[in-house]
Design a protein around this motif. Structure first.
Motif, PDB file in Angstrom:
ATOM      1  N   SER A  87      37.726  73.347   4.825  1.00  0.00           N
ATOM      2  CA  SER A  87      38.019  74.410   5.772  1.00  0.00           C
ATOM      3  C   SER A  87      39.515  74.548   6.060  1.00  0.00           C
ATOM      4  O   SER A  87      40.024  75.650   6.196  1.00  0.00           O
ATOM      5  CB  SER A  87      37.248  74.148   7.066  1.00  0.00           C
ATOM      6  N   ILE A  88      40.212  73.413   6.167  1.00  0.00           N
ATOM      7  CA  ILE A  88      41.626  73.549   6.541  1.00  0.00           C
ATOM      8  C   ILE A  88      42.588  72.878   5.572  1.00  0.00           C
ATOM      9  O   ILE A  88      43.792  73.001   5.744  1.00  0.00           O
ATOM     10  CB  ILE A  88      41.894  73.044   7.987  1.00  0.00           C
ATOM     11  N   PHE A 129      42.541  73.457  16.932  1.00  0.00           N
ATOM     12  CA  PHE A 129      42.806  74.120  15.668  1.00  0.00           C
ATOM     13  C   PHE A 129      41.514  74.527  14.966  1.00  0.00           C
ATOM     14  O   PHE A 129      41.485  75.512  14.237  1.00  0.00           O
ATOM     15  CB  PHE A 129      43.627  73.198  14.765  1.00  0.00           C
ATOM     16  N   LEU A 130      40.480  73.750  15.189  1.00  0.00           N
ATOM     17  CA  LEU A 130      39.205  74.087  14.551  1.00  0.00           C
ATOM     18  C   LEU A 130      38.592  75.301  15.245  1.00  0.00           C
ATOM     19  O   LEU A 130      38.794  75.516  16.431  1.00  0.00           O
ATOM     20  CB  LEU A 130      38.244  72.894  14.622  1.00  0.00           C
ATOM     21  N   GLU A 131      37.842  76.071  14.487  1.00  0.00           N
ATOM     22  CA  GLU A 131      37.240  77.273  15.039  1.00  0.00           C
ATOM     23  C   GLU A 131      35.767  77.012  15.360  1.00  0.00           C
ATOM     24  O   GLU A 131      35.175  76.049  14.880  1.00  0.00           O
ATOM     25  CB  GLU A 131      37.338  78.410  14.019  1.00  0.00           C
ATOM     26  N   VAL A 132      35.206  77.900  16.128  1.00  0.00           N
ATOM     27  CA  VAL A 132      33.782  77.789  16.446  1.00  0.00           C
ATOM     28  C   VAL A 132      32.969  77.604  15.174  1.00  0.00           C
ATOM     29  O   VAL A 132      32.033  76.806  15.101  1.00  0.00           O
ATOM     30  CB  VAL A 132      33.273  79.071  17.147  1.00  0.00           C
ATOM     31  N   SER A 133      33.344  78.356  14.150  1.00  0.00           N
ATOM     32  CA  SER A 133      32.549  78.300  12.916  1.00  0.00           C
ATOM     33  C   SER A 133      32.607  76.912  12.289  1.00  0.00           C
ATOM     34  O   SER A 133      31.661  76.487  11.636  1.00  0.00           O
ATOM     35  CB  SER A 133      33.026  79.357  11.929  1.00  0.00           C
ATOM     36  N   ASP A 134      33.722  76.191  12.485  1.00  0.00           N
ATOM     37  CA  ASP A 134      33.797  74.828  11.947  1.00  0.00           C
ATOM     38  C   ASP A 134      32.782  73.926  12.631  1.00  0.00           C
ATOM     39  O   ASP A 134      32.088  73.142  11.980  1.00  0.00           O
ATOM     40  CB  ASP A 134      35.196  74.244  12.155  1.00  0.00           C
ATOM     41  N   GLU A 182      30.099  74.862  14.150  1.00  0.00           N
ATOM     42  CA  GLU A 182      28.755  75.291  13.735  1.00  0.00           C
ATOM     43  C   GLU A 182      28.429  74.756  12.340  1.00  0.00           C
ATOM     44  O   GLU A 182      27.333  74.264  12.087  1.00  0.00           O
ATOM     45  CB  GLU A 182      28.660  76.819  13.724  1.00  0.00           C
ATOM     46  N   ASN A 183      29.390  74.857  11.449  1.00  0.00           N
ATOM     47  CA  ASN A 183      29.146  74.370  10.089  1.00  0.00           C
ATOM     48  C   ASN A 183      28.921  72.862  10.071  1.00  0.00           C
ATOM     49  O   ASN A 183      28.062  72.368   9.343  1.00  0.00           O
ATOM     50  CB  ASN A 183      30.310  74.730   9.166  1.00  0.00           C
ATOM     51  N   PRO A 240      38.291  82.182   1.407  1.00  0.00           N
ATOM     52  CA  PRO A 240      39.169  81.093   0.973  1.00  0.00           C
ATOM     53  C   PRO A 240      38.486  79.755   1.217  1.00  0.00           C
ATOM     54  O   PRO A 240      37.904  79.540   2.279  1.00  0.00           O
ATOM     55  CB  PRO A 240      40.406  81.235   1.862  1.00  0.00           C
TER      56      PRO A 240
END
Ligand code: GTP
Ligand code: MG
Lengths: 211, 620
Positions: free
Chosen positions: B237-238, B258-263, B265-266, B371
């Protein structure tokens, strides 16, 4: 048929994907997941004027900060941009404003149609206390900047089609101007032929992006 | 091939199993296999470490199948058979070769195939049978039998699968102190802490520390693999470069920002999958391949890939790195790849997780451009994936069992849509790749191949001439792929209102059997298999004395309604070319019979190789 490229920009979770899905599939998903990367969709509409069919090729981008650096790739060749904010979250408007600025600075095409869209109107209709961006403020900003402006609800679908219709009409009127000035120069061309020639390279043209 | 009766292990208690081992050497002749005395089994199940012992005192929570609604609170010991680690000699292969296809087909077709295997494990709690986040009503971290926690080297919490925030902060502080204590006082990396049934495992990927905690009997190696996979997700992811850069500036950087909600969730999704789903991909280090009806389907698909994605394309060579056709439930259909290059399985696991966990409810009129960093390909850079969910428009949803049963598998999505993935290193290649993809998809659809791919539902256990085998996993080492029969969803139909739970608990049960079988042949300290060639039978059963404890006469009348008592045999068979893991029907303990079936499976898989596996792929 005219083909235009449209990009959606705006903070994460303001409802960009929801608006696109309301427009493309006429559906709404309460639990839509945040977009990763970007999604490409297309949808056609018919304008009242001349029965013109307009096909939108749409980039639904991710609002997450992490993907910000990729945004130019999506708006670079756009004919229209839909800049979305959430009327129940005031900081999403300032984010939208910074997108507008970026578009104005970075997109050379002065015919770029920008539409400011305040989403989640349904929430404020349920409970007016939820509103945190006044419609008059947003409208005033849009007027100053020469933007189209709508408040919509992806959930109920209210005004969503109007957004795309009005963008389509603006694009079509620009196109007509262009055609007129072109045909004045060239004299004999019929409309149909010119249409095709004047179109920006369709996105399905493999050469349009790799140069 | 004759078996000496004495070779067949009887359920015995674990401690004695080790003592019995030397005898095996004397009895092995009849098997024409030699037992390597050097590879002594470290494989017996140590009940102190497994989940069933103390927990089995509780009555089962009626989560087991109705036809196996056994209350196992009378079990004191689950015995494991004497695990026999056998190395191969030449006879072994001769034998294998001599098994021809002349098996009496009628005999296996007629053979009774039990639809259900009993659960010998601890009754699964709700937390495991429902999706990860739904159990938030009780957030106390000590309630969970398994948890993953990430923190930064400076002790800042990053992620946990379960638990309340306030509680986590103090727990992570404690963890950090312990880790530092070991580092300073013993100058050693702390790897694992075992405490009663609990196993704490640490993975240091400075500046990130990952911790897994399990009371489910998982081994340290298993948990490290899982942590490593979760860390790989973070990189995907990053990217590793980004992680290092973030912490380079400030040691006490808060990665959560720095991490997003989607991270998150994933990560939740991946944790749920590796903890609750039948997902041997991870420990087998391989991908599941979609079985096709005929090998020609795969061959033609590969030809179309070459033609439409490469030959007809005027893109510079190397613009398109990889092309993949993948199928729901993380299955591989076909691959386009450069000569001499394959994508690492970890990278593919991540990609498939993303596609089928993350995007599985995406509708197929959109294409994605995503990406993604492939940690094993290049942990510092991103590749771009064009993803298109194919709809076979004239395709009805496939008929797996009844429609309601098939919903178990495709709860979001009742169509079995494969996805086309095209991978490039250039971020602005979407449109050119889209053009290639469209021409490929068109031909795939028009030629009828797409229909053939989506309408065949894999093979069933009954397609394989392997009597008395309930389920198996066959991994082809050369292809780094595995196959497994489709679960017959009909067997959950009679559990109607609850079949979702039934299915989940079946899946978990299967997973647990295989995990223990797999661990039985693994070297606990190095993580690799004990030997290059292994044949190991494993038995789960109720020891006779404890089984007799309950007052049987009282129950006599009902006893015929009850299921036979669990007595399950499994086989792990590792050779230089394949790995086979199988679970037999309940009560089948004759090793002769089992091994015969195992050989039939191996033969069958080899004979059907081209339709079972992506053997070569479209190589350019
Ligand atoms: N009540 C209400 N909720 C909405 C509306 N539009 C979107 N939502 C919800 O808001 C959340 C975010 O919507 P998305 O469409 O995913 O937002 P997005 O802008 O695409 O977000 P990113 O993909 O992260 O950039 C979802 O849970 C939607 O269900 C709306 O008009 N009304
Ligand atoms: Mg979105």
């Amino acid at each position: 048929m005219l083909q235009f490229k449209l990009v959606l920009l705006g903070d994460s979770s303001v409802g960009k994907s929801s608006i696109v899905h309301r427009f493309v599939k006429d559906s709404f998903d309460e639990f839509r997941e945040s977009t990763i990367g970007a999604a490409f969709l297309s949808q056609s509409i018919k304008l009242d004027e001349d029965d013109t069919v307009i096909k939108f090729e749409i980039w639904d981008t991710a609002g997450q900060e992490r993907y910000k650096s990729l945004a130019p790739m999506y708006y670079r060749n756009a004919n229209a941009a839909l800049v979305v904010y959430d009327i129940t979250a005031s900081d999403s408007l300032s984010k939208a404003q910074s997108w507008v600025e970026e578009l104005k600075n970075k997109v050379a095409d002065d015919k770029l149609v920008i539409c400011l869209v305040g989403n989640k109107l349904d929430l404020c209709q349920e409970d007016s206390g939820k509103r945190s961006v006044e419609i008059s403020d947003a409208k005033q900003y849009a007027d100053e900047q020469g933007l189209l402006f709508f408040e919509v609800s992806a959930k109920t679908g209210e005004k969503v089609n109007d957004v795309f219709k009005s963008i389509g009409e603006s694009l079509y009127s620009y196109k007509k101007e262009e055609l007129l000035s072109k045909s004045e120069q060239n004299g004999t061309n019929t409309h149909g032929q010119v249409d095709l020639q004047l179109q920006k390279p369709a996105t399905s043209d493999p050469t349009s992006c790799c140069t | 091939m004759e078996f000496d009766e004495s070779y067949i292990d009887r359920p015995i208690k674990v401690k004695s199993s080790i003592e019995r081992l030397p005898n095996l050497n004397e009895n092995n002749d009849t098997l024409t296999l030699s037992i390597s005395s050097s590879s002594h089994p470290t494989t017996s199940i140590n009940l102190d470490q497994t989940l069933f012992q103390s927990r089995l005192q509780q009555p089962s929570q009626s989560l087991s199948q109705s036809n196996s609604a056994h209350v196992y609170n009378d079990i004191e010991t689950i015995s494991s058979s004497v695990p026999s680690i056998l190395t191969r000699d030449n006879n072994f292969y001769n034998e294998l070769a001599s098994i021809t296809t002349s098996n009496n087909i009628n005999s296996w077709k007629r053979s009774f195939v039990s639809n259900e295997i009993p659960n010998v494990f601890k009754p699964f709690s709700d937390e495991f049978l429902t999706t990860s986040n739904s159990s938030s009503n009780n957030d106390d971290i000590s309630n969970y039998d398994k948890n993953f926690l990430f923190l930064t080297s400076a002790g800042k919490p990053i992620y946990s699968t379960f638990g309340k925030d306030e509680q986590l902060v103090s727990i992570m502080g404690l963890i950090n102190t312990i880790i530092h204590f070991f580092r300073i006082n013993a100058s050693k990396e702390l790897k694992t802490i075992k405490f009663l049934n609990s196993n704490f495992v640490f993975l240091n990927r400075s500046p990130i520390i990952l911790l897994a905690y399990s009371r489910l009997g998982e081994t340290t190696t298993e948990l490290i693999d899982q942590l490593d996979f979760l860390y790989s997700y973070l990189i995907s992811s990053i990217s590793e470069r980004q992680i290092l850069r973030l912490f380079d500036k400030r040691d006490n950087f808060d990665l959560r920002n720095f991490l997003e909600v989607s991270d998150f969730e994933n990560l939740d999704q991946i944790c749920y999958m590796i903890s609750n789903k039948f997902y041997p991909d991870l420990y087998l280090g391989s991908l599941q391949c979609l079985t096709l009806k005929h090998s020609s389907i795969r061959k033609k698909t590969h030809e179309l890939m070459i033609k439409n994605l490469l030959m007809d394309s005027d893109l510079p060579r190397g613009t398109l790195l990889y092309g993949l056709l993948v199928y729901p439930e993380n299955k591989l259909v076909s691959v386009l790849r450069p000569k001499g290059h394959t994508l690492h399985t970890t990278d593919l696991h991540l990609l498939l997780c993303l596609i089928f966990n993350r995007f599985n409810n995406q509708d197929n009129n959109q294409e994605l451009w995503v990406p993604i960093c492939f940690p094993k390909f290049n942990a510092n850079g991103f590749l771009y994936a064009y993803i298109n969910f194919l709809s076979s428009k004239n395709n009805k949803p496939s008929s797996r069992g009844t429609s309601s049963a098939s919903n178990i598998k495709n709860s979001n999505n009742d169509k079995n849509c494969p996805a086309l993935v095209l991978i490039s290193a250039q971020k602005d290649m979407f449109h050119p790749l889209k053009v290639l993809a469209e021409s490929f998809i068109n031909e795939l659809t028009e030629s009828g191949l797409l229909d053939k791919i989506t309408t065949y539902n894999g093979f069933k256990m009954s397609d394989v001439p392997a009597p008395f085998v309930h389920h198996f996993i066959y991994k082809s080492k050369k292809h780094v792929q595995y196959i497994t029969p489709e679960v017959d969803h009909n067997m959950f139909i009679n559990q109607m209102p609850n079949f979702e739970i039934s299915y989940a608990s079946y899946e978990l049960k299967l997973k647990t059997y295989y995990q223990q079988l797999y661990n039985s042949i693994m070297n606990g300290s190095t993580g690799g298999p004990l030997s290059k060639s292994i044949l190991n039978f494993m038995q789960w059963s109720i020891s006779p004395e404890s089984h007799q404890e309950p007052d049987i006469s009282e129950d006599m009348q009902n006893s015929f309604l009850k299921e036979e008592s669990p007595n399950i045999m499994g086989l792990a068979w590792v050779t230089p070319t394949f790995e086979l893991y199988l679970i037999c029907n309940n009560g089948i303990v004759d090793k002769d019979v089992i091994f015969k079936s195992a050989k039939n499976i191996a033969n069958w898989c080899r004979k059907n190789e081209a339709r079972l596996f992506v053997t070569e792929g479209a190589v350019y």
